[in-house]
Design a protein around this motif. Structure first.
Motif, short mmCIF file in Angstrom:
data_model
loop_
_atom_site.label_atom_id
_atom_site.label_comp_id
_atom_site.label_asym_id
_atom_site.label_seq_id
_atom_site.Cartn_x
_atom_site.Cartn_y
_atom_site.Cartn_z
N ARG A 182 0.49 4.58 -2.50
CA ARG A 182 0.34 5.98 -2.08
C ARG A 182 1.48 6.84 -2.61
O ARG A 182 1.28 8.02 -2.94
N GLU A 183 2.66 6.27 -2.73
CA GLU A 183 3.78 7.03 -3.31
C GLU A 183 3.52 7.29 -4.79
O GLU A 183 3.82 8.38 -5.30
N GLU A 185 0.82 -1.21 0.00
CA GLU A 185 0.00 0.00 0.00
C GLU A 185 0.86 1.26 0.00
O GLU A 185 0.48 2.29 -0.58
N GLY A 186 2.02 1.19 0.65
CA GLY A 186 2.90 2.36 0.67
C GLY A 186 3.37 2.74 -0.73
O GLY A 186 3.46 3.94 -1.05
N HIS A 191 0.61 7.59 -6.11
CA HIS A 191 -0.45 8.62 -6.13
C HIS A 191 0.16 10.01 -6.04
O HIS A 191 -0.22 10.93 -6.78
N ALA A 192 1.14 10.18 -5.14
CA ALA A 192 1.80 11.48 -5.00
C ALA A 192 2.65 11.80 -6.23
O ALA A 192 2.68 12.95 -6.70
N ILE A 246 -8.05 4.34 -3.56
CA ILE A 246 -7.04 3.37 -3.17
C ILE A 246 -7.75 2.23 -2.47
O ILE A 246 -8.47 2.44 -1.47
#
Length: 362
Positions: A87-88, A83-84, A90-91, A111
């Protein structure tokens, strides 16, 4: 190309007899919108993957660590086990889009986990499909590299698209309340065929049967409304064929096309950066049995043979010299069929009565 796109954007929007000029933006639903999206987002996949190493050790095994990015025009999905990393990505995608004055729409960005439900349901919808994973028992264990996963991936038409399709069918039937049965069938058939062909590559067989059941009740109400004083058996025998349960006049050769008549054909992923315009006629003819400038029967043979020579078993390459070979089934040579072989493989076979060089004859 820029002049063509500029003229396309400044053409305007025609609503009835009124032409409205366009000073900015693209018409919603127009074909220029996905074209510009492909131009603007070209390179996003490589940009996201370039920030991560190819493999990473997890415990005692090495796992692929680069995210998988799938993009279709302006819609894209990023897949990863961590998941990390999601999210990275996504950024990173927000930062990459900000340089062009674009941004991700929060209402369409999500997500999620494909197996476990986090904040919402498990899985996600993409291009009208619902993609999710479901746990399986020990007697149905999908494996990767000999390791049991404990789940399998299921792709189905999304519930929202199924509901919209049923509403459209109901609207058409209601609009043809006083029309002849043939006119109703002529209107419904292309819609049903097109919708089924789009979803024929995934797990849709049971869903097609359910949609047929819903459509039957819609059509029965349509028929019953036309004959309110007749019984159900009389109405059904007038508008449906027996012993095969088919909606249509008895003297018609084109009855209503049923969703369940569509055969499920799995989609085979296109290799790497292949394009129909790259000139690799052997690859594309093997996939779809046709290619511009290639005889239809050659394409059918390539697809039937999966693009391989039946003598050596190797794949045909675009520069290979390929010939046809006549295979006879009896001694008097009255029954035969064709095979495609490499020229050097063809020389090993007995000389046929006919010999045509495909590369020269086209």
């Amino acid at each position: 190309m820029r002049r063509v796109i500029k003229a396309w954007l400044e053409t305007g929007v025609l609503d009835g007899d009124t032409l409205f000029p366009t000073t900015e933006g693209t018409p919603q639903g127009g074909v220029i919108s996905p074209l510009l999206a492909n131009v603007a987002l070209h390179g996003l996949e490589n940009e996201l993957r370039s920030h991560f190493v190819a493999n990473k050790r997890i415990g005692k095994t090495m796992a692929m660590w680069k995210p998988i990015v799938i993009r279709y025009a302006a819609d894209f999905v990023v897949l990863h086990r961590d998941e990390g990393v999601i999210r990275e990505c996504h950024a990173l995608s927000q930062e990459w889009l900000r340089g062009m004055g674009l941004e991700l729409k929060p209402s369409k960005t999500r997500i999620c986990h494909t197996l476990k439900a986090l904040d919402e349901k498990a899985g996600f919808d993409f291009l009208g499909f619902t993609v999710r994973q479901v746990p399986v028992g020990k007697y149905h264990p999908p494996t990767v590299g000999g390791k049991k996963l404990g789940f399998k991936t299921i792709i189905k038409p999304s519930k929202q698209k199924v509901k919209l399709h049923q509403e459209r069918l109901s609207e058409i039937v209601h609009r043809f309340a006083n029309a002849p049965q043939k006119a109703l069938i002529k209107t419904l058939n292309p819609i049903i065929r097109g919708w089924c062909n789009y979803y024929r590559t995934v797990c849709s067989a049971r869903l097609f049967q359910k949609v047929d059941a819903v459509l039957y009740h819609i059509l029965y109400c349509w028929a019953k409304r036309r004959h309110p004083n007749k019984g159900a058996r009389w109405v059904v025998r007038k508008y449906w064929h027996f012993p095969v349960w088919v909606f249509g006049p008895k003297d018609s050769s084109r009855p209503l096309y049923q969703h369940s008549q569509t055969k499920i054909i799995r989609h085979v992923k296109v290799k790497g950066d292949k394009s129909p315009f790259d000139g690799d006629w052997t690859y594309w003819a093997s996939r779809q049995a046709s290619y511009p400038g290639l005889n239809l029967w050659v394409g059918k043979l390539l697809k039937k043979q999966n693009g391989r020579c039946l003598e050596c078993g190797l794949l045909f390459m675009p520069d290979d010299l390929i010939e046809e070979h006549h295979v006879y089934h009896n001694l008097d040579k009255s029954r035969w069929h064709l095979e495609l072989l490499h020229r050097h493989c063809h020389d090993k076979r007995p000389a046929p009565e006919f010999r045509i060089d495909i590369k020269e004859s086209g």
